[in-house]
Design a protein around this motif. Structure first.
Motif, PDB file in Angstrom:
ATOM      1  N   PRO A 534      46.149  37.557  38.683  1.00  0.00           N
ATOM      2  CA  PRO A 534      44.990  37.547  39.583  1.00  0.00           C
ATOM      3  C   PRO A 534      43.692  38.019  38.937  1.00  0.00           C
ATOM      4  N   SER A 535      43.782  38.859  37.897  1.00  0.00           N
ATOM      5  CA  SER A 535      42.541  39.344  37.278  1.00  0.00           C
ATOM      6  C   SER A 535      41.683  38.189  36.750  1.00  0.00           C
ATOM      7  N   LEU A 536      42.317  37.043  36.494  1.00  0.00           N
ATOM      8  CA  LEU A 536      41.578  35.915  35.932  1.00  0.00           C
ATOM      9  C   LEU A 536      40.618  35.268  36.932  1.00  0.00           C
ATOM     10  N   ALA A 537      40.745  35.647  38.207  1.00  0.00           N
ATOM     11  CA  ALA A 537      39.802  35.114  39.200  1.00  0.00           C
ATOM     12  C   ALA A 537      38.374  35.541  38.865  1.00  0.00           C
ATOM     13  N   ALA A 538      38.242  36.664  38.137  1.00  0.00           N
ATOM     14  CA  ALA A 538      36.911  37.179  37.806  1.00  0.00           C
ATOM     15  C   ALA A 538      36.321  36.523  36.561  1.00  0.00           C
ATOM     16  N   LEU A 550      50.686  31.265  24.792  1.00  0.00           N
ATOM     17  CA  LEU A 550      50.269  29.881  25.030  1.00  0.00           C
ATOM     18  C   LEU A 550      49.050  29.465  24.221  1.00  0.00           C
ATOM     19  N   GLY A 551      48.257  30.437  23.829  1.00  0.00           N
ATOM     20  CA  GLY A 551      47.057  30.065  23.087  1.00  0.00           C
ATOM     21  C   GLY A 551      45.816  30.732  23.645  1.00  0.00           C
ATOM     22  N   TYR A 552      44.672  30.280  23.137  1.00  0.00           N
ATOM     23  CA  TYR A 552      43.386  30.807  23.603  1.00  0.00           C
ATOM     24  C   TYR A 552      42.793  29.816  24.589  1.00  0.00           C
ATOM     25  N   PHE A 553      42.308  30.351  25.696  1.00  0.00           N
ATOM     26  CA  PHE A 553      41.772  29.522  26.776  1.00  0.00           C
ATOM     27  C   PHE A 553      40.383  30.013  27.146  1.00  0.00           C
ATOM     28  N   THR A 554      39.553  29.079  27.579  1.00  0.00           N
ATOM     29  CA  THR A 554      38.173  29.414  27.933  1.00  0.00           C
ATOM     30  C   THR A 554      37.862  28.819  29.298  1.00  0.00           C
ATOM     31  N   ALA A 555      37.233  29.637  30.151  1.00  0.00           N
ATOM     32  CA  ALA A 555      36.854  29.137  31.475  1.00  0.00           C
ATOM     33  C   ALA A 555      35.794  28.051  31.307  1.00  0.00           C
ATOM     34  N   SER A 560      34.112  25.325  36.559  1.00  0.00           N
ATOM     35  CA  SER A 560      34.537  26.580  37.171  1.00  0.00           C
ATOM     36  C   SER A 560      33.636  26.933  38.350  1.00  0.00           C
ATOM     37  N   ARG A 561      34.216  27.525  39.374  1.00  0.00           N
ATOM     38  CA  ARG A 561      33.457  28.010  40.529  1.00  0.00           C
ATOM     39  C   ARG A 561      33.746  29.498  40.664  1.00  0.00           C
ATOM     40  N   PRO A 562      32.835  30.241  41.303  1.00  0.00           N
ATOM     41  CA  PRO A 562      33.092  31.683  41.456  1.00  0.00           C
ATOM     42  C   PRO A 562      34.465  31.922  42.098  1.00  0.00           C
ATOM     43  N   GLY A 563      35.270  32.729  41.433  1.00  0.00           N
ATOM     44  CA  GLY A 563      36.612  33.025  41.936  1.00  0.00           C
ATOM     45  C   GLY A 563      37.627  31.934  41.667  1.00  0.00           C
TER      46      GLY A 563
END
Ligand code: ATP
Ligand code: MG
Length: 585
Positions: A534-538, A550-555, A560-563
């Motif tokens: 859940p911390s990823l919502a921020a 799994l690797g490196y990921f970028t928002a 992306s939308r807030p939350g």
């Protein structure tokens, strides 16, 4: 701070990890490349009065790509290293292909890469009047003439590599007639292609560029900056060196295909008697599994084969940025590949590795399950939940820890369970134990299937004494899995990318086919219902994470939308299993 070992795919092993982690400073620790040697020699002999002034001269006819980054890092890098300056100059002599959109994106990308041209932003089109005056000067000196041959005829008269050219029948026009015709060309009296202005050099030269090259063509087209002020436009060769000269450039660095344009560069400067910079050529960057020509990149965009110029599968700077590349990783890559005089192709793995090393240092860890398999902990009370402490970055203790919710129903990756495990499979299987990262050891006691025989969930028990961080946690199990509490999960879209082309060299096609044949139909995989801690919502657009195992990921910066972030996989982990097995408690 430890970093993964140097990638064996790296072609030129200069600089060590410590040096590279300091970014630009690493340049001091490797041998000088040939252009640095030239600059140092020039500083020693005081050739340019101690000045170093380079320029990056893009044509605003497309978005910048990683090849341009090599040139940007080289030009701005030399200026920085030798207390010089680097100009940004738009080489905008072709009104039909140039647009302000490209002018904007190029500036954004150069800035994002970390370079600053301060107030030295120039346009070749700012020099049009001066170039015109210089053209008249050459006409008056008997060094240029107006030619009435058509484009096809001009080509035919030019000859070939083995056959000398023939003089144009208009070559010996008198100066007055040439001046008159050239002024009338400017005044718009003629149609596109009707006449050209050509330099009078040598139709028998072994160098085709010296066979009376065209200096000006007639083009009734609106220019992105000069509008309709001109209907004649100077050719690249008649513009570039003079622009360098006007700006008092010292080292005019370009790619190898301009090597046999150098005599012409020199000829124009010498005949005009103007300040004469030194042109130096280096090998352009080519990468495996991708195309770098602007024409092909434009085709991919225009034909809708990618999302746009910033598609994360493209080697464009904006595509790499959206994919999750950092300026540091790109600059480090450009430093590692070096600068040479012969063409070669760099393995795209070298680029990926530069990103891995950078994100390994900076990206916080998080857990995400991309292809969920439900797990029920039958001995964990349904109404209970707890928070476990997870380390944010083992490479950087200062990044601290975070709380991750744990409960009776979890998800793990489908791949992490096998009903009938092969040997050396150390993940979950019936009757086997694994550790859940930062939490407990669990054991699979039952496999629940539906009527079709597909696995729908696993029943497991957890060992309450085995919480990581407790003494009993030292109990050895062979596998450590990432997981997410089903109830607490952020459900999100995650995209995985593969090379845009199936073949190392996209140009390598069967007879009659073109590079489209080599497009990889599986270059994009969209996973619509991933379970993220859940911390990823921020996460904010552009934030980087390592999803454990799994690797490196970028928002994603666009979707992306807030939350509700959407994640792109920037790069997979290397040697995932070897590493996991080593790190496991
Ligand atoms: P074109 O001239 O076909 O439009 P280009 O890639 O040469 O394409 P420019 O805008 O003229 O585009 O390039 C700007 C600068 O970047 C030039 O100095 C060029 O030499 C350099 N450059 C372009 N591609 C590469 C590459 N693959 N590797 C290194 N430098 C490059
Ligand atoms: Mg070019």
């Amino acid at each position: 701070m430890s970093a993964p070992p140097r990638d064996s795919a790296s072609p030129e092993g200069h600089g060590d990890q410590a040096a590279r982690s300091q970014g630009d400073k690493s340049a001091a620790d490797r041998p000088l490349h040939f252009i640095e040697q030239i600059v140092e020699d020039d500083l020693r002999t005081n050739k340019w009065n101690g000045r170093v002034l380079t320029r990056f001269p893009p044509e605003p006819n497309g978005y910048l790509h990683i090849g341009h980054a090599k040139s940007i890092c080289l030009n701005f890098g030399l200026a920085a290293k030798y207390s010089g300056l680097c100009n940004l100059r738009f080489d905008d002599t072709n009104p039909t292909k140039e647009e302000d959109e490209y002018v904007e994106s190029i500036q954004e990308d150069v800035r994002w890469l970390g370079f600053d041209w301060e107030d030295r932003l120039f346009y070749a089109s700012d020099y049009f009047e001066q170039l015109y005056q210089w053209a008249e000067q050459l006409i008056r000196a008997g060094k240029a003439y107006v030619c009435d041959l058509t484009a096809d005829e001009t080509r035919e008269y030019r000859g070939t590599l083995t056959a000398p050219g023939r003089d144009s029948p208009y070559r010996n026009r008198r100066v007055e007639e040439n001046l008159d015709l050239f002024r009338r060309m400017r005044a718009g009296e003629f149609q596109d292609g009707e006449r050209t202005l050509r330099a009078k050099i040598d139709m028998a030269s072994p160098n085709l560029n010296m066979r009376d090259p065209v200096m000006y063509r007639i083009l009734h087209a609106t220019h992105h900056r000069t509008g309709d002020a001109w209907c004649i436009y100077p050719m690249y060769d008649f513009t570039h060196g003079q622009s360098d000269s006007l700006e008092k450039i010292t080292h005019s660095i370009c790619t190898l295909e301009f090597e046999n344009h150098r005599p012409l560069y020199d000829w124009y400067c010498d005949e005009l008697g103007i300040y004469h910079p030194q042109q130096i050529e280096f090998a352009r960057l080519n990468l495996t599994y991708t195309v770098m020509s602007k024409r092909k990149l434009l085709a991919l965009v225009k034909e809708g084969l990618v999302w746009g110029w910033d598609d994360p599968r493209l080697p464009t700077i904006c595509g790499l940025r959206r994919r999750g590349y950092t300026p540091e990783a790109i600059r480090d890559f450009c430093d590692r590949i070096g600068v040479a005089k012969f063409n070669s192709t760099i393995d795209v793995a070298v680029l990926e590795n530069a990103l891995r090393e950078d994100l390994n240092r900076r990206a916080p860890r998080a857990m995400a399950v991309l292809r969920p398999l439900k797990i029920v902990l039958t001995n964990y009370p349904a109404d209970r939940e707890e928070e476990v402490d997870a380390v944010n970055n083992p490479e950087d203790p200062a990044m601290g820890t975070r709380k991750v919710p744990f409960s009776r129903e979890l998800v793990i990756e489908q791949d992490d369970f096998r009903e009938d495990p092969p040997s050396k499979f150390f993940r979950l299987a019936p009757g086997r134990e694994v550790r859940l990262r930062s939490a407990y050891i669990i054991k699979c006691v039952d496999v629940v299937k539906n009527a079709q025989g597909d696995i729908v969930e696993l029943h497991c028990t957890y060992d309450p004494e085995s919480h990581s961080g407790t003494p009993a946690a030292n109990r050895k199990v062979k596998g450590t899995l990432h997981w997410v509490s089903a109830r607490h999960a952020l459900r999100a879209t995650v995209r995985l990318f593969d090379h845009l082309f199936r073949t190392m060299d996209p140009e390598d096609v069967p007879p009659g086919a073109d590079w489209h044949t080599n497009l990889n139909p599986n270059s994009l995989e969209v996973l619509d219902d991933c379970y993220l801690e859940p911390s990823l919502a921020a996460a904010k657009p552009g934030d980087h994470f390592q999803f454990e195992r799994l690797g490196y990921f970028t928002a994603d910066r666009v979707d992306s939308r807030p939350g509700r972030p959407v994640f792109n996989r920037s790069v997979a982990l290397r040697d995932t299993w070897a590493k996991i097995e080593k790190n496991q408690r």
